[in-house]
Design a protein around this motif. Structure first.
Motif, PDB file in Angstrom:
ATOM      1  N   GLY A 170       0.786  -1.223   0.000  1.00  0.00           N
ATOM      2  CA  GLY A 170       0.000   0.000   0.000  1.00  0.00           C
ATOM      3  C   GLY A 170       0.814   1.268   0.000  1.00  0.00           C
ATOM      4  N   GLU A 171       2.141   1.146  -0.005  1.00  0.00           N
ATOM      5  CA  GLU A 171       2.998   2.336   0.016  1.00  0.00           C
ATOM      6  C   GLU A 171       2.982   3.022  -1.343  1.00  0.00           C
ATOM      7  N   SER A 172       2.719   4.298  -1.342  1.00  0.00           N
ATOM      8  CA  SER A 172       2.670   5.073  -2.583  1.00  0.00           C
ATOM      9  C   SER A 172       4.071   5.538  -2.935  1.00  0.00           C
ATOM     10  N   SER A 173       4.459   5.306  -4.181  1.00  0.00           N
ATOM     11  CA  SER A 173       5.792   5.740  -4.626  1.00  0.00           C
ATOM     12  C   SER A 173       5.735   6.024  -6.125  1.00  0.00           C
ATOM     13  N   ASP A 174       5.669   7.289  -6.467  1.00  0.00           N
ATOM     14  CA  ASP A 174       5.602   7.706  -7.861  1.00  0.00           C
ATOM     15  C   ASP A 174       7.024   7.791  -8.410  1.00  0.00           C
ATOM     16  N   LEU A 175       7.593   6.619  -8.673  1.00  0.00           N
ATOM     17  CA  LEU A 175       8.985   6.522  -9.100  1.00  0.00           C
ATOM     18  C   LEU A 175       9.085   5.605 -10.321  1.00  0.00           C
ATOM     19  N   PRO A 176      10.063   5.839 -11.184  1.00  0.00           N
ATOM     20  CA  PRO A 176      10.260   4.912 -12.310  1.00  0.00           C
ATOM     21  C   PRO A 176      10.704   3.535 -11.823  1.00  0.00           C
ATOM     22  N   VAL A 177      10.341   2.529 -12.597  1.00  0.00           N
ATOM     23  CA  VAL A 177      10.704   1.146 -12.268  1.00  0.00           C
ATOM     24  C   VAL A 177      11.912   0.744 -13.108  1.00  0.00           C
ATOM     25  N   LEU A 178      12.928   0.221 -12.442  1.00  0.00           N
ATOM     26  CA  LEU A 178      14.125  -0.267 -13.127  1.00  0.00           C
ATOM     27  C   LEU A 178      13.968  -1.762 -13.371  1.00  0.00           C
ATOM     28  N   ARG A 179      14.026  -2.161 -14.636  1.00  0.00           N
ATOM     29  CA  ARG A 179      13.890  -3.574 -14.984  1.00  0.00           C
ATOM     30  C   ARG A 179      15.209  -4.005 -15.623  1.00  0.00           C
ATOM     31  N   GLN A 199      17.072  17.639 -15.830  1.00  0.00           N
ATOM     32  CA  GLN A 199      15.847  17.674 -16.650  1.00  0.00           C
ATOM     33  C   GLN A 199      14.685  17.090 -15.829  1.00  0.00           C
ATOM     34  N   PRO A 200      14.262  17.766 -14.777  1.00  0.00           N
ATOM     35  CA  PRO A 200      13.243  17.202 -13.880  1.00  0.00           C
ATOM     36  C   PRO A 200      11.924  16.902 -14.572  1.00  0.00           C
ATOM     37  N   GLN A 201      11.589  17.645 -15.645  1.00  0.00           N
ATOM     38  CA  GLN A 201      10.324  17.396 -16.331  1.00  0.00           C
ATOM     39  C   GLN A 201      10.304  16.026 -16.985  1.00  0.00           C
ATOM     40  N   TRP A 202      11.455  15.554 -17.482  1.00  0.00           N
ATOM     41  CA  TRP A 202      11.512  14.224 -18.090  1.00  0.00           C
ATOM     42  C   TRP A 202      11.581  13.128 -17.034  1.00  0.00           C
ATOM     43  N   PHE A 203      12.247  13.413 -15.941  1.00  0.00           N
ATOM     44  CA  PHE A 203      12.258  12.434 -14.849  1.00  0.00           C
ATOM     45  C   PHE A 203      10.837  12.210 -14.333  1.00  0.00           C
ATOM     46  N   ALA A 204      10.072  13.284 -14.201  1.00  0.00           N
ATOM     47  CA  ALA A 204       8.698  13.173 -13.694  1.00  0.00           C
ATOM     48  C   ALA A 204       7.814  12.362 -14.633  1.00  0.00           C
ATOM     49  N   ARG A 205       8.135  12.356 -15.927  1.00  0.00           N
ATOM     50  CA  ARG A 205       7.331  11.607 -16.895  1.00  0.00           C
ATOM     51  C   ARG A 205       7.846  10.187 -17.119  1.00  0.00           C
ATOM     52  N   SER A 206       8.932   9.820 -16.473  1.00  0.00           N
ATOM     53  CA  SER A 206       9.533   8.494 -16.677  1.00  0.00           C
ATOM     54  C   SER A 206       8.742   7.431 -15.920  1.00  0.00           C
ATOM     55  N   SER A 207       8.489   6.321 -16.587  1.00  0.00           N
ATOM     56  CA  SER A 207       7.767   5.229 -15.935  1.00  0.00           C
ATOM     57  C   SER A 207       8.624   3.982 -15.778  1.00  0.00           C
ATOM     58  N   GLU A 208       9.470   3.672 -16.767  1.00  0.00           N
ATOM     59  CA  GLU A 208      10.305   2.469 -16.699  1.00  0.00           C
ATOM     60  C   GLU A 208      11.639   2.738 -17.383  1.00  0.00           C
ATOM     61  N   LEU A 209      12.671   2.077 -16.864  1.00  0.00           N
ATOM     62  CA  LEU A 209      13.989   2.148 -17.488  1.00  0.00           C
ATOM     63  C   LEU A 209      14.534   0.728 -17.630  1.00  0.00           C
ATOM     64  N   PHE A 210      14.899   0.373 -18.860  1.00  0.00           N
ATOM     65  CA  PHE A 210      15.469  -0.945 -19.153  1.00  0.00           C
ATOM     66  C   PHE A 210      16.931  -0.778 -19.555  1.00  0.00           C
ATOM     67  N   ALA A 211      17.730  -1.786 -19.284  1.00  0.00           N
ATOM     68  CA  ALA A 211      19.107  -1.837 -19.773  1.00  0.00           C
ATOM     69  C   ALA A 211      19.175  -2.848 -20.910  1.00  0.00           C
ATOM     70  N   THR A 212      19.528  -2.386 -22.102  1.00  0.00           N
ATOM     71  CA  THR A 212      19.698  -3.271 -23.244  1.00  0.00           C
ATOM     72  C   THR A 212      21.188  -3.474 -23.491  1.00  0.00           C
ATOM     73  N   HIS A 213      21.514  -4.217 -24.527  1.00  0.00           N
ATOM     74  CA  HIS A 213      22.930  -4.508 -24.768  1.00  0.00           C
ATOM     75  C   HIS A 213      23.714  -3.281 -25.217  1.00  0.00           C
ATOM     76  N   ASP A 214      23.015  -2.244 -25.742  1.00  0.00           N
ATOM     77  CA  ASP A 214      23.725  -1.081 -26.274  1.00  0.00           C
ATOM     78  C   ASP A 214      23.181   0.256 -25.757  1.00  0.00           C
ATOM     79  N   GLY A 215      22.427   0.229 -24.656  1.00  0.00           N
ATOM     80  CA  GLY A 215      21.961   1.498 -24.117  1.00  0.00           C
ATOM     81  C   GLY A 215      20.716   1.356 -23.255  1.00  0.00           C
ATOM     82  N   TRP A 216      20.202   2.505 -22.844  1.00  0.00           N
ATOM     83  CA  TRP A 216      18.998   2.537 -22.022  1.00  0.00           C
ATOM     84  C   TRP A 216      17.751   2.612 -22.903  1.00  0.00           C
ATOM     85  N   LYS A 217      16.686   1.990 -22.415  1.00  0.00           N
ATOM     86  CA  LYS A 217      15.362   2.141 -23.027  1.00  0.00           C
ATOM     87  C   LYS A 217      14.463   2.759 -21.968  1.00  0.00           C
TER      88      LYS A 217
END
Length: 276
Positions: A170-179, A199-217
């Motif tokens: 039930g803990e609220s946490s408006d944070l991106p998820v690292l997968r 760039q706080p405006q883009w951080f606020a809109r971030s929902s998920e971050l993935f690590a691929t073989h050649d960069g971030w998604k």
């Protein structure tokens, strides 16, 4: 001198030597008993002093949830006498028991009070690592709680990449998820911390971050997905993208963008169904 007189004299000498030996034993015993009594009195006094200086109250300067955790931890301790309430000892105990603590400063105010100032740990993201959860593995980073990871559970991570505790029910946490795997966790958290600062405006809109073989998604709101190179270049690309997306041609839309190539970028309209 006759033999009789010689024997008598020898007997007298033996009696004197025996008397002196008994006297030395008595003196030694007296000193030993006195030492033991003195030691017992000293220990009893130290014990009484130790108990009389037990902690009776504390003033904790922290946000309400963290303050409650510290109070609960103090109440559960077996003893808060003078020896067990030494600031250095208590600091170690509380840091090991309360994962939301980044640091804690403790002062003792005689006779019975603690003054506690805390620095809370700040979460930058939530971490979900399917491989690690399936194996029951959680990184035992410095300062982490050391809890065993459970499959499907999200963990709060700080800017240093430390997964310090599970997210509470039930803990609220408006944070991106690292997968991603643990190997990428520290770099991802530091990358996000820089994004949040610059760039706080883009951080606020971030929902998920993935690590691929050649960069971030990076998945953002409105079905947007950005492919970015690792490290500083990816952050520099976001700065450039910010300027590009302010132009009238691009301002009104939502975009899927790939900036991994140095000499060519790809932009196409984003759709909610396009996120993979």
């Amino acid at each position: 001198m006759t033999h009789t007189r010689i024997r008598n004299k020898q007997k007298e000498m033996k009696k004197v030597a025996r008397f002196r030996w008994l006297l030395r034993c008595k003196q030694t015993l007296t000193v030993g008993v006195a030492g033991l009594l003195l030691c017992a009195v000293t220990l009893s006094g130290l014990w009484s002093l130790n108990q009389s200086l037990s902690i009776q109250q504390w003033n904790i300067y922290a946000a309400a949830p963290l303050k409650a955790d510290i109070e609960q931890a103090l109440q559960k301790m077996e003893s808060l006498d003078f020896w067990h309430s030494r600031p250095a000892y208590l600091r170690q105990q509380l840091l090991s028991r309360i994962p939301d603590l980044a640091d804690i400063h403790i002062q003792r105010q005689l006779p019975n009070t603690l003054i506690i100032h805390v620095t809370s740990r700040k979460a930058i993201a939530l971490w979900f690592n399917k491989e690690a959860f399936n194996k029951g593995i959680l990184a035992k980073n410095q300062g982490s709680s050391g809890n065993t990871a459970r499959q499907g559970q999200l963990y709060l991570v700080d800017e240093s990449g430390i997964a310090y505790r599970p997210r509470k029910y039930g803990e609220s946490s408006d944070l991106p998820v690292l997968r991603m795997k643990l190997a990428y966790l520290q770099a991802a958290c530091q990358w996000l911390a820089t994004l949040k600062r610059d760039q706080p405006q883009w951080f606020a809109r971030s929902s998920e971050l993935f690590a691929t073989h050649d960069g971030w998604k990076l998945n953002l709101t409105a079905g947007q997905q950005w492919h970015l190179p690792f490290g500083l270049r990816g952050l520099q690309n976001i700065n450039l993208l910010t300027n590009i997306l302010k132009q009238p041609r691009w301002q009104a839309g939502h975009w899927c963008i790939d900036t991994r190539l140095e000499n060519r970028w790809f932009l196409r309209p984003a759709t909610h169904e396009g996120i993979v």
